[in-house]
Motif scaffolding. Sequence first.
Motif, short mmCIF file in Angstrom:
data_model
loop_
_atom_site.label_atom_id
_atom_site.label_comp_id
_atom_site.label_asym_id
_atom_site.label_seq_id
_atom_site.Cartn_x
_atom_site.Cartn_y
_atom_site.Cartn_z
N GLU A 279 17.42 44.62 42.02
CA GLU A 279 16.66 45.53 41.17
C GLU A 279 16.13 44.83 39.92
O GLU A 279 15.11 45.22 39.36
N LEU A 280 16.84 43.79 39.51
CA LEU A 280 16.39 43.03 38.34
C LEU A 280 15.37 41.96 38.72
O LEU A 280 14.99 41.13 37.91
N THR A 342 20.61 35.20 32.78
CA THR A 342 20.76 36.03 33.98
C THR A 342 22.17 36.61 34.05
O THR A 342 22.36 37.81 34.34
N ALA A 345 22.34 39.42 31.60
CA ALA A 345 21.59 40.62 31.98
C ALA A 345 22.32 41.41 33.05
O ALA A 345 22.39 42.65 33.01
N ARG A 349 23.90 45.18 32.61
CA ARG A 349 23.45 46.27 33.47
C ARG A 349 24.65 46.98 34.13
O ARG A 349 24.74 48.19 34.17
#
Length: 369
Positions: A279-280, A342, A345, A349
């Motif tokens: 999704e990222l 990364t 992130a 999330r």
Amino acid sequence: MSAALSFPVEQRSDPRSDAERETILANPGFGKTFTDHMVLATWSSDEGWHDGKITAYGPLSLDPSAAVLHYAQEIFEGMKAYRHADGSIWTFRPEANAARFQRSARRLALPALPEDDFLASLKALVAVDQAWVPSGEAGEMSLYLRPFMFASEAFLGVRPAARVTYCVIASPAGPYFSSGLKPVSIWLSSDYVRAAPGGTGAAKCGGNYAASLAAQVEAGENGCEQVAFLDGLEHRWVEELGGMNLFFVYSDGRLVTPELTGTILEGVTRGSILELAKELGHTVEERRISIDEWRDGVASGEISEVFACGTAAVVTPLGRLAWDGGEMLIGDHSVDDGVGATTAAIRQRLLDIQYGRTEDTHGWLTRLV
Ligand code: COI
């Protein structure tokens, strides 16, 4: 399999005072203190599951010949209860843990606990000890839930026990690593393997963790915090850390994680990250990755970040890889905290979903209280 148990509450007569509890919650560490109650249930070959209850947390009385003490017939799970800003309490993908608990039980010749009973036991315990769930706002605080099941039959013959105990304990928890979010150093074990094909590597059983400890000691003797295991046949393919799965971030945005071969644990966090990464905008690959690919990729810069993941440690960056005869730094050491973009992130999330700070579009959260 339909539910078999209920969990009536035997209230503890001497719970900790509010002040004692608040002192513990202010700095819980990981796995050191426990709530006032626990879940107990019994299975026997003639009666099936029975005698479920919530009772005072305390020592278990076990016959010295209890089979678990001799033959390690035991499995466990690791989960967390998260308090959201409105005070409600949630857990993350409990049906995945319940299903894995059943798979582990099958591998260890233990009885399957119906999924509904597994979830009901967590709900019952967290309801009675809800004051022990820390506020999620103050960092990564949660109530760590530890369901486990073991052979309690008093018998020294080697066969599946005819009497089994199920228990859930709960422990207020801060970050798994006392140093907080900081890259950890990894020792590559060449002498020890964690699991072999046909063995118990995919089951969450205590024996796998016992088998990792000598390698963990070796890691410490070599200045490292954690140990990475290679496969048991070729000593070439990267498996896992023993308590956490591994992800490799490539500079072109790909994410690679070792495929499930039966010798590594099917982590709930691992599975969730595979979905979140897509999704990222990342391409994800589940495949074999060799130790040479790891070392060459870091050396060339093709692998830009490596992280470990699990319920307890969430997402933890790796900062250094050492082995007999060499070592290398991993990742971008120009960033202050050593946490690559990364890794950061994905971690954010996941935590945002778990703590209810973003919409749970996957339906991963289950309300406990
Ligand atoms: C977890 O991440 O919950 C684990 O089970 C790892 C470890 C604490 C055993």
